[in-house]
Design a protein around this motif. Structure first.
Motif, PDB file in Angstrom:
ATOM      1  N   GLU A  73       0.825  -1.208   0.000  1.00 49.82           N
ATOM      2  CA  GLU A  73       0.000   0.000   0.000  1.00 49.82           C
ATOM      3  C   GLU A  73       0.859   1.257   0.000  1.00 49.82           C
ATOM      4  O   GLU A  73       0.480   2.277  -0.592  1.00 49.82           O
ATOM      5  CB  GLU A  73      -0.957  -0.008   1.192  1.00 49.82           C
ATOM      6  CG  GLU A  73      -2.063  -1.053   1.071  1.00 49.82           C
ATOM      7  CD  GLU A  73      -3.061  -0.956   2.204  1.00 49.82           C
ATOM      8  OE1 GLU A  73      -2.893  -0.091   3.088  1.00 49.82           O
ATOM      9  OE2 GLU A  73      -4.032  -1.748   2.208  1.00 49.82           O
ATOM     10  N   HIS A  74       2.017   1.210   0.661  1.00 46.92           N
ATOM     11  CA  HIS A  74       2.912   2.361   0.617  1.00 46.92           C
ATOM     12  C   HIS A  74       3.509   2.526  -0.780  1.00 46.92           C
ATOM     13  O   HIS A  74       3.642   3.647  -1.285  1.00 46.92           O
ATOM     14  CB  HIS A  74       4.031   2.227   1.643  1.00 46.92           C
ATOM     15  CG  HIS A  74       5.083   3.282   1.513  1.00 46.92           C
ATOM     16  ND1 HIS A  74       4.804   4.630   1.599  1.00 46.92           N
ATOM     17  CD2 HIS A  74       6.425   3.195   1.283  1.00 46.92           C
ATOM     18  CE1 HIS A  74       5.914   5.324   1.435  1.00 46.92           C
ATOM     19  NE2 HIS A  74       6.912   4.472   1.236  1.00 46.92           N
ATOM     20  N   ALA A  75       3.872   1.410  -1.412  1.00 55.30           N
ATOM     21  CA  ALA A  75       4.367   1.502  -2.788  1.00 55.30           C
ATOM     22  C   ALA A  75       3.310   2.135  -3.685  1.00 55.30           C
ATOM     23  O   ALA A  75       3.620   2.997  -4.514  1.00 55.30           O
ATOM     24  CB  ALA A  75       4.754   0.119  -3.299  1.00 55.30           C
ATOM     25  N   ALA A  76       2.052   1.738  -3.492  1.00 59.75           N
ATOM     26  CA  ALA A  76       0.964   2.274  -4.313  1.00 59.75           C
ATOM     27  C   ALA A  76       0.773   3.770  -4.087  1.00 59.75           C
ATOM     28  O   ALA A  76       0.578   4.531  -5.037  1.00 59.75           O
ATOM     29  CB  ALA A  76      -0.330   1.513  -4.025  1.00 59.75           C
ATOM     30  N   GLU A  77       0.825   4.211  -2.826  1.00 54.32           N
ATOM     31  CA  GLU A  77       0.634   5.636  -2.568  1.00 54.32           C
ATOM     32  C   GLU A  77       1.802   6.464  -3.089  1.00 54.32           C
ATOM     33  O   GLU A  77       1.674   7.671  -3.308  1.00 54.32           O
ATOM     34  CB  GLU A  77       0.425   5.903  -1.070  1.00 54.32           C
ATOM     35  CG  GLU A  77       1.654   5.776  -0.207  1.00 54.32           C
ATOM     36  CD  GLU A  77       1.409   6.100   1.266  1.00 54.32           C
ATOM     37  OE1 GLU A  77       0.300   6.535   1.591  1.00 54.32           O
ATOM     38  OE2 GLU A  77       2.337   5.882   2.075  1.00 54.32           O
ATOM     39  N   SER A  78       2.950   5.801  -3.301  1.00 53.28           N
ATOM     40  CA  SER A  78       4.116   6.485  -3.869  1.00 53.28           C
ATOM     41  C   SER A  78       4.108   6.450  -5.390  1.00 53.28           C
ATOM     42  O   SER A  78       5.016   7.001  -6.028  1.00 53.28           O
ATOM     43  CB  SER A  78       5.406   5.828  -3.352  1.00 53.28           C
ATOM     44  OG  SER A  78       5.458   5.836  -1.940  1.00 53.28           O
TER      45      SER A  78
END
Length: 267
Positions: A73-78
């Protein structure tokens, strides 16, 4: 056990934090030891109330290794994909600060963000080209970490050293906890202007890591030798956001404790 490094009237020492887990500083004491935490523990007989000493970053590290995009999810928000292998970078030892030390916002950046993380501390044997079993043996314990990042510089620079490496950009603490099952712990980050108005910015669980802790230690050890006291930051959950002067950032990892740091402008 919980190992801390602290300042007292007689100097700087390592010690074992005693008292019920979850108790506030008033309910805890720290018992001085005469060695490094991962050596044979020998108590000196000196004890202080935790509230009467100042905690420092709990260990000396030759290097801090960060792991990027280790939560989907952090990769996606980045706006990035999850890496096929662990994505590693280095934070210099000069970026490390302890509990209640100030995160200093550099004038080169217009947007600095918090990243709450579980931090792994390597033990006395170190690690060089170890497998998963060897990685587990190499781990001494765990602490809370904050991979503070100048996000605008990270987006413009071809690599992350500047964005991740400013002085004060690696808070660690409050202490190291040994013998902790980290397979499914809550990681929380709160930001606010005062204790009564803290806002939850990040809330995740270590079970959602793309690469688990033994995998990370093993992988890094095949790139560089891990020395006693070295730290691996294992990645951050979604919810990273801007911090500004006057904020306080509190990182909490279940089973470890709270790492709190004020934010100030560097002048």
């Amino acid at each position: 056990m919980r190992f801390a490094r602290f300042v007292h009237a007689g100097g700087v020492s390592f010690g074992v934090v005693e008292g019920e887990a979850g108790a506030g500083p008033a309910g805890l004491t720290v018992a001085e030891i005469d060695s490094l935490p991962f050596e044979a523990v020998r108590f000196t007989g000196q004890r202080w109330a935790l509230s009467d000493v100042r905690l420092l970053a709990p260990i000396f590290s030759s290097k801090v290794i960060g792991i990027g995009r280790n939560y989907a999810e952090h990769a996606a928000e980045s706006g990035a994909e999850v890496p096929k292998e662990p994505l590693i970078f280095i934070k210099p030892s000069t970026s490390v600060i302890g509990p209640n030390d100030a995160i200093r916002l550099p004038p080169q950046s217009q947007r600095v963000e918090h990243e709450a993380e579980l931090a792994v501390v390597i033990g006395a044997a170190g690690a060089r080209r170890v497998d998963r079993a060897g990685a587990e043996k190499a781990i001494f314990g765990y602490t809370c970490g904050n991979d503070v990042t100048a996000r605008d510089l990270q987006r413009t620079d071809p690599q992350w050293t500047r964005a991740k490496g400013f002085d004060s950009f690696c808070p660690l603490g409050p202490w190291i906890v040994t013998d902790l099952d980290v397979s499914d712990l809550e990681i929380r980050c709160e930001v606010g202007r005062n204790p009564e108005e803290m806002e939850v910015r990040q809330l995740g669980r270590t079970r959602d890591m793309v690469f688990d802790v033994p995998t990370l230690v093993s992988y890094v050890s095949h790139v560089m030798t891990l020395l006693p006291g070295d730290v691996i930051l294992t990645g951050t959950p979604a919810g990273v956001s801007e911090i500004v002067s006057g904020d306080t950032v509190a990182v909490r990892v279940q089973g470890i404790g709270e790492l709190s740091n004020p934010v100030v402008a560097l002048t």
